[in-house]
Motif scaffolding. Structure first.
Motif, PDB file in Angstrom:
ATOM      1  N   SER A  58      10.373   8.435  14.292  1.00 12.37           N
ATOM      2  CA  SER A  58      10.211   7.542  15.450  1.00 12.37           C
ATOM      3  C   SER A  58       8.739   7.239  15.729  1.00 12.37           C
ATOM      4  O   SER A  58       8.409   6.161  16.234  1.00 12.37           O
ATOM      5  CB  SER A  58      10.869   8.141  16.696  1.00 12.37           C
ATOM      6  N   GLN A  59       7.844   8.160  15.386  1.00 10.31           N
ATOM      7  CA  GLN A  59       6.412   7.942  15.590  1.00 10.31           C
ATOM      8  C   GLN A  59       5.745   7.319  14.359  1.00 10.31           C
ATOM      9  O   GLN A  59       4.522   7.173  14.326  1.00 10.31           O
ATOM     10  CB  GLN A  59       5.740   9.262  15.934  1.00 10.31           C
ATOM     11  N   LYS A  60       6.552   7.015  13.350  1.00  8.98           N
ATOM     12  CA  LYS A  60       6.061   6.418  12.101  1.00  8.98           C
ATOM     13  C   LYS A  60       4.965   7.271  11.470  1.00  8.98           C
ATOM     14  O   LYS A  60       3.922   6.769  11.050  1.00  8.98           O
ATOM     15  CB  LYS A  60       5.605   4.981  12.323  1.00  8.98           C
ATOM     16  N   ILE A  61       5.241   8.582  11.400  1.00 11.46           N
ATOM     17  CA  ILE A  61       4.315   9.524  10.773  1.00 11.46           C
ATOM     18  C   ILE A  61       4.693   9.726   9.309  1.00 11.46           C
ATOM     19  O   ILE A  61       3.839   9.704   8.428  1.00 11.46           O
ATOM     20  CB  ILE A  61       4.339  10.879  11.516  1.00 11.46           C
ATOM     21  N   ALA A  62       5.984   9.920   9.071  1.00 14.24           N
ATOM     22  CA  ALA A  62       6.463  10.215   7.719  1.00 14.24           C
ATOM     23  C   ALA A  62       7.965  10.016   7.667  1.00 14.24           C
ATOM     24  O   ALA A  62       8.625   9.880   8.708  1.00 14.24           O
ATOM     25  CB  ALA A  62       6.112  11.654   7.330  1.00 14.24           C
ATOM     26  N   LEU A  63       8.506   9.997   6.456  1.00 14.71           N
ATOM     27  CA  LEU A  63       9.949   9.971   6.222  1.00 14.71           C
ATOM     28  C   LEU A  63      10.302  10.972   5.139  1.00 14.71           C
ATOM     29  O   LEU A  63       9.572  11.112   4.157  1.00 14.71           O
ATOM     30  CB  LEU A  63      10.418   8.590   5.759  1.00 14.71           C
ATOM     31  N   ALA A  64      11.426  11.657   5.340  1.00 15.54           N
ATOM     32  CA  ALA A  64      11.966  12.570   4.333  1.00 15.54           C
ATOM     33  C   ALA A  64      13.166  11.903   3.685  1.00 15.54           C
ATOM     34  O   ALA A  64      13.985  11.272   4.365  1.00 15.54           O
ATOM     35  CB  ALA A  64      12.379  13.887   4.981  1.00 15.54           C
ATOM     36  N   PHE A  65      13.272  12.056   2.366  1.00 20.23           N
ATOM     37  CA  PHE A  65      14.355  11.458   1.599  1.00 20.23           C
ATOM     38  C   PHE A  65      15.052  12.528   0.761  1.00 20.23           C
ATOM     39  O   PHE A  65      14.379  13.324   0.114  1.00 20.23           O
ATOM     40  CB  PHE A  65      13.815  10.403   0.623  1.00 20.23           C
TER      41      PHE A  65
END
Length: 186
Positions: A58-65
């Protein structure tokens, strides 16, 4: 994990092949099919992706896939969990996540399965570190052990109440016990 073909091939040839279930990886000119994930593996994979995404997306820090194919440094691998800093995520013209990730992850997590070759998994983590990944976790559910890999350092063996290292861009506090508590529903 055994090689599924005997003659070396080129990475470009491998990338033209249809995807397999479970995924196949291209390492040193050979194709290796990953083992089918089992319950503990799948549960940890899901919960770790969820934990990272709850604090970072939500804070556009990172994404995990989960199970994302990453092609870089002459290999095409499918780590169990990859985490990318927001500014490194490839997006397409529509602002959607791209299908192709031809870059190293910022953080790679591998969850070893009982029939999986631990050495091959560790070698994939080391490959990631050599190409810019900042952190690797090797999780062994049977041994209740996490090995943390950081560039230029020897692996750290972590257990019980020890807090796990996370990349500097992420605020996530987990101990080894908390990771394995994720195996319990509820």
């Amino acid at each position: 994990m055994a090689s599924t073909q005997s003659l070396p091939m080129l990475l470009e040839q491998f990338l033209k092949l249809p995807e397999t279930k479970p995924a196949s990886e291209f390492i040193n000119g050979r194709i290796y099919q990953k083992p089918m994930p089992q319950g503990k593996h799948s549960r940890l994979q899901f919960k770790l992706c969820d934990a990272v995404n709850q604090v970072a997306e939500s804070q556009k820090i990172a994404l995990a896939f989960p199970e994302l194919r990453c092609t870089f440094g002459g290999r095409s691998i499918v780590p169990d969990v990859t985490v990318f800093c927001w500014e490194r995520i490839p997006f397409d013209a529509n602002g959607e996540v791209s299908n192709s990730f031809e870059i190293h992850p910022d953080w790679t997590i591998e969850i070893v399965s009982p029939e999986q070759n631990a050495t091959k998994v560790i070698r994939n983590i080391l490959h990631c570190l050599r190409h810019g990944t900042k952190l690797g976790w090797f999780i062994d559910p049977e041994e209740r052990l996490v090995l943390a890999f950081l560039p230029g350092e020897e692996p750290r063996e972590l257990n019980l109440e020890q807090r796990l290292p996370v990349p500097e861009f992420l605020e996530l506090a987990l101990t080894v016990n908390q990771v394995f508590d994720l195996l319990k529903p509820g």
